[in-house]
Design an enzyme around this catalytic site. Structure first.
Site, short mmCIF file in Angstrom:
data_model
loop_
_atom_site.label_atom_id
_atom_site.label_comp_id
_atom_site.label_asym_id
_atom_site.label_seq_id
_atom_site.Cartn_x
_atom_site.Cartn_y
_atom_site.Cartn_z
N GLY A 223 0.80 -1.21 0.00
CA GLY A 223 0.00 0.00 0.00
C GLY A 223 0.84 1.27 0.00
N HIS A 224 0.16 2.37 -0.27
CA HIS A 224 0.81 3.67 -0.39
C HIS A 224 1.52 4.10 0.90
CE1 HIS A 224 -2.26 5.83 2.04
NE2 HIS A 224 -3.08 4.92 1.55
N ASP A 225 2.66 4.74 0.73
CA ASP A 225 3.44 5.32 1.83
C ASP A 225 3.95 4.28 2.82
OD1 ASP A 225 2.96 8.43 1.43
OD2 ASP A 225 1.03 7.45 1.15
#
Length: 307
Positions: A223-225
């Site tokens: 997932g993002h970040d």
């Protein structure tokens, strides 16, 4: 690429070129702040020339208003989403002007992308805008990479996708879901391998980071970040939520799931199918749904509750 802030506040005249998070704000970016994040406003002391959407009733110091365009609204996330759409359209315009070339070997590359020496790239791949790849990369058929900085000796197996939009949404005035476009990047270190059909989302407001010697199996989602640290192994089917931090030398088993915004320590073993719902320290084994920790001390095991 940028949007002049005078569209939102005529007393200012500077460009907004990206987005950032109130926990780590950057100059010349757009930020949204809900009341529950009010305690993080002190971070604005180190930046200026930002466009800040602030929820009504939030207490924001006058000194922050002097250097930044502050827009008070009942739904700062929605206004931020609308702004991210404008910024993404500006990015698309820039990409269109940059152009795409068909390269020897049958793959497509944005004209601004940089690929190091000794690369082997199979037909049907796409190397997109804002991408730099180091030496000796091997990128197999059907893979797509964009908005990424990648080190040396990289291996992308068939149909990997790197740099996709994060799964981040706002709710509009009519109760409908609206995409918040991702303005961040994916940063991948040296000697990293990504399995076939795996997906790595780029940062929504910062960077998704994959450190050196990380190995991902097939059908893994990052997932993002997220921040995946050195020598982590992630087996097939695992799902890693946004903003997850995984410590060095940790192993994530088949089909395990890690909830967003948690931290897992170094040298952990996360068992097959484990559902990790909260943060855990290092040097333990996690198993179950929800996952519980089993310490590893001198060869003995001791069942631990969640922490």
């Amino acid at each position: 690429m940028g949007i002049n802030v005078k569209e939102y506040d005529s007393t200012f005249h500077f460009d907004i070129t990206g987005v950032s998070y109130i926990g780590n704000p950057k100059p010349n970016t757009s930020i949204y702040v809900s009341k529950k994040l009010e305690s993080l406003l002190f971070n604005l002391e180190r930046v200026d020339q930002c466009l800040i959407f602030v929820e009504s009733g939030t207490n924001i110091k006058e000194e922050y208003r002097r250097d930044n365009a502050v827009i008070v609204t009942d739904n700062p996330q929605l206004e931020f989403a609308k702004f991210s759409l404008k910024l993404q359209k500006a990015r698309f315009d820039e990409e269109s002007k940059c152009g795409i070339s068909l390269c020897d070997g049958g793959y497509y590359k944005s004209n601004d992308a940089v690929i190091g020496e000794g690369a082997y790239i199979e037909p049907g791949c796409f190397i997109g805008f804002g991408t730099v790849i180091g030496d000796n990369a091997v990128i197999l058929a059907g893979s797509s990479i964009r908005y990424s900085d990648i080190g040396n000796n990289f291996l992308a197996n068939e149909h990997t996708v790197i740099g996709t939009n994060a799964f981040t949404m706002a709710t509009d005035e009519y109760g409908n879901k609206m995409r918040i476009y991702s303005m961040g990047k994916t940063v991948i270190g040296n000697d990293v391998e990504v399995g076939s059909h795996s997906n790595i989302s780029r940062g929504s407001v910062g960077c998704t980071v994959i450190e050196d010697y990380v190995k991902l199996d097939s059908y893994v989602h990052i997932g993002h970040d997220a921040h995946i640290k050195k020598n982590v192994e992630i087996a097939a089917g695992a799902t890693i939520g946004g903003f997850v931090d995984i410590g060095r030398n940790t192993f994530v088993g088949l089909n395990a799931t890690l909830k967003n915004r948690i931290t897992v320590g170094e040298n952990d073993i996360i068992g097959m199918g484990a559902s990790v719902m909260r943060s855990f320290p290092g040097n333990i084994t996690l198993a179950g749904n929800p996952a519980k920790g089993i310490s590893r001390m001198g060869g003995a095991t001791e069942l631990k509750g969640e922490i």
